[in-house]
Write a protein that holds these residues in place. Sequence first.
Motif, PDB file in Angstrom:
ATOM      1  N   GLU A   9       0.851  -1.199   0.000  1.00  0.00           N
ATOM      2  CA  GLU A   9       0.000   0.000   0.000  1.00  0.00           C
ATOM      3  C   GLU A   9       0.880   1.239   0.000  1.00  0.00           C
ATOM      4  N   ALA A  10       0.311   2.341  -0.434  1.00  0.00           N
ATOM      5  CA  ALA A  10       1.050   3.596  -0.442  1.00  0.00           C
ATOM      6  C   ALA A  10       1.420   3.966   0.989  1.00  0.00           C
ATOM      7  N   GLY A  11       2.695   4.278   1.181  1.00  0.00           N
ATOM      8  CA  GLY A  11       3.175   4.641   2.503  1.00  0.00           C
ATOM      9  C   GLY A  11       3.883   3.508   3.229  1.00  0.00           C
ATOM     10  N   ARG A  12       3.808   2.288   2.709  1.00  0.00           N
ATOM     11  CA  ARG A  12       4.474   1.147   3.341  1.00  0.00           C
ATOM     12  C   ARG A  12       5.982   1.278   3.135  1.00  0.00           C
ATOM     13  N   ILE A  13       6.747   1.093   4.186  1.00  0.00           N
ATOM     14  CA  ILE A  13       8.202   1.123   4.106  1.00  0.00           C
ATOM     15  C   ILE A  13       8.666  -0.264   3.664  1.00  0.00           C
ATOM     16  N   VAL A  14       9.546  -0.295   2.665  1.00  0.00           N
ATOM     17  CA  VAL A  14      10.061  -1.562   2.151  1.00  0.00           C
ATOM     18  C   VAL A  14      11.584  -1.581   2.236  1.00  0.00           C
ATOM     19  N   LEU A  15      12.120  -2.778   2.345  1.00  0.00           N
ATOM     20  CA  LEU A  15      13.560  -2.992   2.298  1.00  0.00           C
ATOM     21  C   LEU A  15      13.886  -3.505   0.910  1.00  0.00           C
ATOM     22  N   ILE A  16      14.753  -2.827   0.206  1.00  0.00           N
ATOM     23  CA  ILE A  16      15.165  -3.261  -1.126  1.00  0.00           C
ATOM     24  C   ILE A  16      16.190  -4.380  -0.940  1.00  0.00           C
ATOM     25  N   THR A  17      15.911  -5.542  -1.508  1.00  0.00           N
ATOM     26  CA  THR A  17      16.756  -6.705  -1.269  1.00  0.00           C
ATOM     27  C   THR A  17      17.669  -7.050  -2.439  1.00  0.00           C
ATOM     28  N   PHE A  18      17.505  -6.393  -3.568  1.00  0.00           N
ATOM     29  CA  PHE A  18      18.290  -6.730  -4.740  1.00  0.00           C
ATOM     30  C   PHE A  18      18.520  -5.479  -5.570  1.00  0.00           C
ATOM     31  N   GLY A  19      19.615  -5.438  -6.304  1.00  0.00           N
ATOM     32  CA  GLY A  19      19.872  -4.335  -7.217  1.00  0.00           C
ATOM     33  C   GLY A  19      20.825  -3.305  -6.646  1.00  0.00           C
ATOM     34  N   ASP A  23      19.642  -3.404   0.428  1.00  0.00           N
ATOM     35  CA  ASP A  23      19.810  -3.195   1.873  1.00  0.00           C
ATOM     36  C   ASP A  23      19.509  -1.769   2.318  1.00  0.00           C
ATOM     37  N   LYS A  24      18.714  -1.047   1.543  1.00  0.00           N
ATOM     38  CA  LYS A  24      18.262   0.286   1.933  1.00  0.00           C
ATOM     39  C   LYS A  24      16.739   0.283   2.001  1.00  0.00           C
ATOM     40  N   ILE A  25      16.183   1.218   2.772  1.00  0.00           N
ATOM     41  CA  ILE A  25      14.732   1.293   2.883  1.00  0.00           C
ATOM     42  C   ILE A  25      14.185   2.396   1.980  1.00  0.00           C
ATOM     43  N   ALA A  26      12.962   2.195   1.546  1.00  0.00           N
ATOM     44  CA  ALA A  26      12.274   3.161   0.697  1.00  0.00           C
ATOM     45  C   ALA A  26      10.783   3.108   1.021  1.00  0.00           C
ATOM     46  N   ILE A  27      10.024   3.998   0.410  1.00  0.00           N
ATOM     47  CA  ILE A  27       8.587   4.109   0.663  1.00  0.00           C
ATOM     48  C   ILE A  27       7.828   3.834  -0.624  1.00  0.00           C
ATOM     49  N   ILE A  28       6.787   3.025  -0.528  1.00  0.00           N
ATOM     50  CA  ILE A  28       5.926   2.796  -1.699  1.00  0.00           C
ATOM     51  C   ILE A  28       5.077   4.045  -1.900  1.00  0.00           C
ATOM     52  N   VAL A  29       5.182   4.635  -3.088  1.00  0.00           N
ATOM     53  CA  VAL A  29       4.434   5.838  -3.412  1.00  0.00           C
ATOM     54  C   VAL A  29       3.161   5.493  -4.182  1.00  0.00           C
ATOM     55  N   ASP A  30       3.263   4.512  -5.082  1.00  0.00           N
ATOM     56  CA  ASP A  30       2.110   4.132  -5.899  1.00  0.00           C
ATOM     57  C   ASP A  30       2.252   2.672  -6.315  1.00  0.00           C
ATOM     58  N   VAL A  37       5.851  -1.598  -8.215  1.00  0.00           N
ATOM     59  CA  VAL A  37       5.446  -0.429  -7.436  1.00  0.00           C
ATOM     60  C   VAL A  37       6.405   0.727  -7.722  1.00  0.00           C
ATOM     61  N   LEU A  38       5.926   1.921  -7.456  1.00  0.00           N
ATOM     62  CA  LEU A  38       6.748   3.121  -7.557  1.00  0.00           C
ATOM     63  C   LEU A  38       7.236   3.434  -6.158  1.00  0.00           C
ATOM     64  N   ILE A  39       8.561   3.517  -5.982  1.00  0.00           N
ATOM     65  CA  ILE A  39       9.109   3.796  -4.659  1.00  0.00           C
ATOM     66  C   ILE A  39       9.932   5.078  -4.681  1.00  0.00           C
ATOM     67  N   ASP A  40      10.122   5.632  -3.507  1.00  0.00           N
ATOM     68  CA  ASP A  40      10.948   6.825  -3.337  1.00  0.00           C
ATOM     69  C   ASP A  40      11.700   6.674  -2.034  1.00  0.00           C
ATOM     70  N   GLY A  41      12.919   7.184  -1.991  1.00  0.00           N
ATOM     71  CA  GLY A  41      13.800   7.011  -0.845  1.00  0.00           C
ATOM     72  C   GLY A  41      13.377   7.663   0.445  1.00  0.00           C
ATOM     73  N   VAL A  52      10.563   2.815 -10.491  1.00  0.00           N
ATOM     74  CA  VAL A  52       9.717   1.624 -10.477  1.00  0.00           C
ATOM     75  C   VAL A  52      10.579   0.427 -10.116  1.00  0.00           C
ATOM     76  N   ILE A  53      10.036  -0.449  -9.263  1.00  0.00           N
ATOM     77  CA  ILE A  53      10.773  -1.644  -8.861  1.00  0.00           C
ATOM     78  C   ILE A  53       9.802  -2.810  -8.751  1.00  0.00           C
ATOM     79  N   SER A  54      10.308  -3.988  -9.025  1.00  0.00           N
ATOM     80  CA  SER A  54       9.490  -5.198  -8.939  1.00  0.00           C
ATOM     81  C   SER A  54       9.267  -5.560  -7.473  1.00  0.00           C
ATOM     82  N   LEU A  55       8.104  -6.096  -7.173  1.00  0.00           N
ATOM     83  CA  LEU A  55       7.818  -6.519  -5.799  1.00  0.00           C
ATOM     84  C   LEU A  55       8.688  -7.694  -5.382  1.00  0.00           C
ATOM     85  N   LYS A  56       9.268  -8.400  -6.354  1.00  0.00           N
ATOM     86  CA  LYS A  56      10.174  -9.499  -6.034  1.00  0.00           C
ATOM     87  C   LYS A  56      11.494  -8.980  -5.472  1.00  0.00           C
TER      88      LYS A  56
END
Length: 138
Positions: A9-19, A23-30, A37-41, A52-56
């Motif tokens: 959902e928009a606003g969920r904090i995610v951990l980027i696991t690849f790429g 190992d950094k966190i970002a926020i789902i924007v859309d 999903v569209l993420i921003d740092g 844009v990043i894959s949910l995988k």
Amino acid sequence: MSFFGRFVEAGRIVLITFGKYADKIAIIVDILDQNRVLIDGPSTVNGIPRHVISLKWVSLTNFKIDIKRGAQLGEIEKKFKEEKVQEQWEKTSLAKKLKLKDMRAKMTDFDRFKLGFAKSKRKAILGAEIKRLMKEKK
């Protein structure tokens, strides 16, 4: 009662696991579709630009900030700092493990030698103390 607690959902904090930004966190924007999903740092805080990043490639965390879909950078940055997301993340056990993993990866050969030497000294001291205590017990 729902079985799942973390939703994409928009606003969920995610951990980027690849790429590049692993190992950094970002926020789902859309949410674009069921796979991307569209993420921003936000980029001004941790250097991750809006992309844009894959949910995988991401892992959902327990943290969520209250933003609307497609929020602007200023709003995201404000909420990110208000709710102290970075500080909350750094307190989690996963963040501590990732930091330790990064520190070990950056160790030189001499650093690894010093660490091994210190561990062996500690083991010898603990062994001697246990032996002494066992002797006193008899």
